[in-house]
Design an enzyme around this catalytic site. Structure first.
Site, PDB file in Angstrom:
ATOM      1  N   LYS A 176       0.845  -1.199   0.000  1.00 27.75           N
ATOM      2  CA  LYS A 176       0.000   0.000   0.000  1.00 27.75           C
ATOM      3  C   LYS A 176       0.878   1.246   0.000  1.00 27.75           C
ATOM      4  O   LYS A 176       1.598   1.503   0.972  1.00 27.75           O
ATOM      5  CB  LYS A 176      -0.907   0.051   1.233  1.00 27.75           C
ATOM      6  N   GLY A 236       7.213   4.517   8.268  1.00 26.92           N
ATOM      7  CA  GLY A 236       6.345   5.641   8.581  1.00 26.92           C
ATOM      8  C   GLY A 236       6.646   6.179   9.962  1.00 26.92           C
ATOM      9  O   GLY A 236       7.764   6.036  10.456  1.00 26.92           O
ATOM     10  N   GLU A 284      10.458   0.711  10.050  1.00 24.70           N
ATOM     11  CA  GLU A 284      11.441   1.773   9.827  1.00 24.70           C
ATOM     12  C   GLU A 284      10.699   3.062  10.146  1.00 24.70           C
ATOM     13  O   GLU A 284       9.807   3.470   9.413  1.00 24.70           O
ATOM     14  CB  GLU A 284      11.921   1.713   8.379  1.00 24.70           C
ATOM     15  N   CYS A 334      13.151  10.710   7.161  1.00 27.05           N
ATOM     16  CA  CYS A 334      13.153  10.168   8.518  1.00 27.05           C
ATOM     17  C   CYS A 334      14.534  10.278   9.152  1.00 27.05           C
ATOM     18  O   CYS A 334      14.654  10.422  10.352  1.00 27.05           O
ATOM     19  CB  CYS A 334      12.662   8.738   8.526  1.00 27.05           C
ATOM     20  N   GLU A 350       9.903  14.737  16.125  1.00 23.79           N
ATOM     21  CA  GLU A 350      10.183  14.793  14.697  1.00 23.79           C
ATOM     22  C   GLU A 350       9.234  15.784  14.017  1.00 23.79           C
ATOM     23  O   GLU A 350       8.023  15.639  14.094  1.00 23.79           O
ATOM     24  CB  GLU A 350      10.002  13.403  14.097  1.00 23.79           C
TER      25      GLU A 350
END
Lengths: 499, 288
Positions: free
Chosen positions: A204, A256, A278, A312, A409
């Site tokens: 997806k 994500g 991850e 990321c 983040e």
């Protein structure tokens, strides 16, 4: 003699600021979209065919640089996911897992080659759908995609050399959920090793950036890959949840946010499903007084403003040794003023559009949090397009380790700056977040690199460089930045059972 | 018949290189295979878990910084100490139902296991690390780096060999650990702590608690400063789910290595070391 040369402007020298903007104007240099075809609507790719979603629902996809709707994608619901998993299971049992490694590899090589042939089309679509500068999608994303397939193609018939003393076997059907920051590259990171190891996949893409995944599905058809080996289902969080909770999926691979990663780990607790995650990061770059400062500033610019900071492993925290802090901040600000923020399809653009309205709001929310926490905000003074989601490159100084803008983040073009005196202090500050994905060290002293690098609790250490990627290089996090590695020999472990 | 009245040993726990009693002040009874009372063991509390994790965290940076040769020598030294005190272990094993031959074989295998992992400390990096031929002008290599603080549920039915088999690969790789001993046969684990304490293993690297698995698993798996958790016995479905759900709070690595026979060939493996290693990849430019 032209008017330009008669002005009193003096050429730049190493001691004065570069000032291109007031002397030269850049003409627009947009990449042509003439040869790129986008359909009005994309269906789901299941069992080798494009099929309508069972509930008949579609959702629009927007170009974040213009807010124009480009196309619409099908929303996959429970029944569609079930069909996709059945197709993947059938393909796993009847064909893919028993195919020779050599033949699996040759399919992957074929995909790699076709990606190279169609590279420009993919690059343009990636920039249109996701807002990243064409310079990056053309020179970084898509070349790495092809390289990734090429690398893992070669592993398919050599897996017994990767695990000394063990026999690797495929896991089965893998559910893979990928983010919107590197849409096709993350697809490659997921699909290439999974297929090389003999698994089949249901993938997806993110709901804001599904276009290149569906173009990839067309490429998979053209490459003649057996039906059901790769299935692409589009949709948002609910579609992802259907994949995570499907009983006949053997392994979940997710890239994500840490928040969603935790939800996934929790929801598959007790099911025996394997998983790799991850997740987020808050990469710290440590710059010592003995660093080559100009080179470091270039690296820091790339570390935080590459892909609008939607990375990321972005170097989103800068730790500067006290003696050079004024110099580093000044040089950073000068360099930020030279960044061109604007049309992602323009070949001169350095920083493109924020990926979506939601992310635009998130970054702005954090800028406000920074202000509320007492940070000093510096933003480059460049012009930005009126329409679309754009944020100027931003520095936050006068921040504390406990500030939310330092701990959380932001996933945007925002760099926090702190100082340190000793290497130990720098390492402690670098490690003092929930994350552990990446870190950077800038110094001219080799022994310092190894000592500081050993102290960093992160899966990647970039020394005197930053944000470099390669299919042979393992990538992944410590702590709450995830579990497992992607890329390289170590990335194979995510897609095999060892006997 | 001598008129010496045996001095009974008080079995305390092992935290930070010391032998404290449980902070709970509570105990549970430990019986031999005949059902006679052997000892009162400490009934560890949540606070004991927290104290042990804290000391394990404190010891981590120093232990992982020890060089591989040094860690290997220390593991070898544990084997030496175990050999020199084998009589004590054979006695404790026979109390819980091992025959003399079985007890001797168990101690032999436990010593050999320590030697096996002592030898791996300076080799797993060479076997499982890599130099990565990136296409750009960089030197790029991947090393294994310990995951951190590991919570270990020791095997219930193998109080010495099983215990050694779960601790050795974890500390060989530079992690520190908090171990919950076999609930019904915890005495060998405390005696093993005495071996550790005289083997140059820095305090805090191995911490051993005794108590009830059902009560403590929750705290082990929910602790935010525990990076990974290892168990080898089959747990009830509910307990497995609890552990894995709690683990999601800080993305703990949960490793279940279902070893049935601790004498079997596959009861030792370098992969039991790499289970608790992170891969760290370093890049550096190449150029003049």
């Amino acid at each position: 003699m032209s008017e330009t040369t008669e002005t009193t402007y003096k050429p730049t020298s190493p001691n004065s600021k570069l000032d291109f903007a007031s002397v030269w104007e850049y003409d627009p240099a947009p990449e042509s979209t003439a040869n790129v075809k986008v359909k009005e609507r994309y269906e789901l790719f299941i069992d080798g065919k494009f099929v309508k979603p069972s509930k008949g629902r579609y959702f629009p996809s927007t170009n974040p640089a213009t807010k124009e709707v480009i196309t619409e994608f099908a929303e996959a619901t429970q029944n569609d996911i079930d069909q996709a998993v059945k197709a993947a299971r059938k393909a796993f049992k009847n064909e893919w897992s028993s195919l020779s490694g050599k033949t699996r590899g040759k399919y992957l090589y074929r995909i790699a080659r076709m990606l190279q042939e169609r590279a420009r089309e993919f690059a343009i679509l990636e920039s249109m759908d996701g807002g990243k500068p064409i310079r990056e999608s053309r020179d970084v994303d898509i070349p790495l995609v092809a390289a990734h397939f090429f690398y893992y193609a070669g592993w398919a018939d050599k897996l017994e050399y990767a695990f000394p003393g063990k026999t690797p076997e495929p896991i089965g059907v893998c559910g893979q959920i990928i983010p919107w920051n590197f849409p096709l590259l993350m697809l490659a990171w997921k699909i290439a090793p999974a297929l090389a190891c003999g698994n089949t996949v249901v993938l997806k893409p993110a709901e804001t950036t599904s276009l290149t995944a569906l173009k990839f599905a067309e490429l998979v058809q053209d490459a003649g890959l057996p039906s059901g080996v790769v299935n692409i289902v589009t949709g948002a969080g609910q579609t992802g949840a259907e994949i995570v909770n499907h009983k006949d999926i053997d392994k979940i691979a997710f890239t994500g946010s840490t928040g969603v990663g935790k939800l996934i780990q929790k929801s598959i607790a007790g099911t025996g499903k394997k998983f790799t995650l991850e997740l987020g990061g808050k990469g710290a770059m440590i710059i010592f007084e003995d660093a080559p400062v100009d080179q470091a500033v270039e690296g820091i610019i790339n570390a935080i403003f590459f892909n609008q900071g939607h990375v990321c492993c972005a170097g989103s925290r800068l730790l500067v040794q006290e003696g050079i802090v004024d110099q580093v901040i000044r040089k950073l600000q000068d360099r930020m003023e030279m960044l061109i923020v604007g049309d992602p399809l323009d070949k001169n653009t350095d920083v493109g559009a924020i990926n979506s309205e939601a992310q635009f709001e998130t970054v702005n929310k954090y800028l406000q949090i920074g202000l509320d926490e007492g940070a000093d905000v510096y933003q480059s003074k460049c012009e930005i397009p009126e329409n679309g989601y754009f944020i100027r490159p931003t520095l936050l100084t006068n921040v504390a380790q406990s500030n939310r803008v330092v701990q959380e983040e932001i996933f945007g073009p925002v760099l926090t700056v702190q100082t340190f005196r000793t290497a130990d202090e720098a390492i402690t500050k670098a490690n003092n977040t929930q994350y552990g994905l990446a870190g950077g060290v800038w110094t001219d002293k080799g022994s310092k690199i190894f000592k500081v690098g050993a102290g960093l609790r992160s899966g990647v250490v970039w020394a005197n460089t930053y944000n470099k990627f390669d299919p042979t290089s393992p990538f992944g996090g410590y702590k709450e930045s995830g579990v497992g590695r992607e890329g390289g020999l170590h990335g194979l472990a995510a897609y095999v059972n060892l006997r | 018949m001598s008129d010496h009245l045996e001095v009974l040993k008080t079995y305390k726990m092992y935290i930070g290189g010391n032998f404290p009693r449980t902070e709970s002040g509570h105990y549970y009874k430990v019986f031999d295979s005949e059902g006679d009372l052997l000892a009162n063991a400490c009934l560890a509390s949540r606070k004991d878990v927290r104290d042990a994790v804290k000391t394990a965290r404190g010891a981590f940076t120093g232990w992982k910084a020890r060089n591989a040769y040094n860690r290997g020598q220390i593991l070898y030294r544990i084997g030496e100490m175990l050999e020199s005190r084998r009589g004590q272990f054979e006695k404790e094993l026979s109390q819980v139902g091992f025959s003399a031959n079985e007890a001797e074989a168990d101690v032999n295998a436990a010593i050999d296991r320590l030697i096996y992992y002592a030898g791996w400390t300076d080799k797993y990096q060479q076997v499982f690390g890599s130099v990565n031929p990136v296409a750009s002008s960089h030197f790029n290599f991947s090393l294994l780096d310990p995951t951190g603080v590991v919570a270990i549920l020791a095997p219930e039915q193998s109080p010495l060999l099983g215990l050694v088999s779960v601790i050795a690969p974890v500390i060989a790789g530079g992690n520190t650990c908090v171990v919950l001993a076999s609930e019904n046969h915890p005495l060998s684990s405390i005696t093993f702590a005495e071996v550790l304490n005289s083997s140059d293993v820095p305090g805090g690297v191995v911490n051993i608690l005794t108590g009830k698995k059902e009560d403590l698993v929750e705290h082990f798996s929910a602790h935010m400063d525990v990076n990974a958790m290892l168990y080898t016995d089959a747990l009830s479905g509910g307990l497995t789910k609890t552990i894995e759900e709690n683990a999601a709070e800080n993305i703990k690595r949960i490793i279940n290595n279902p070893v049935g026979d601790w004498y079997a060939e596959d009861a030792q493996s370098p992969y039991f070391i790499t289970d608790f290693q992170e891969t760290k990849t370093t890049w550096h430019p190449v150029g003049f």
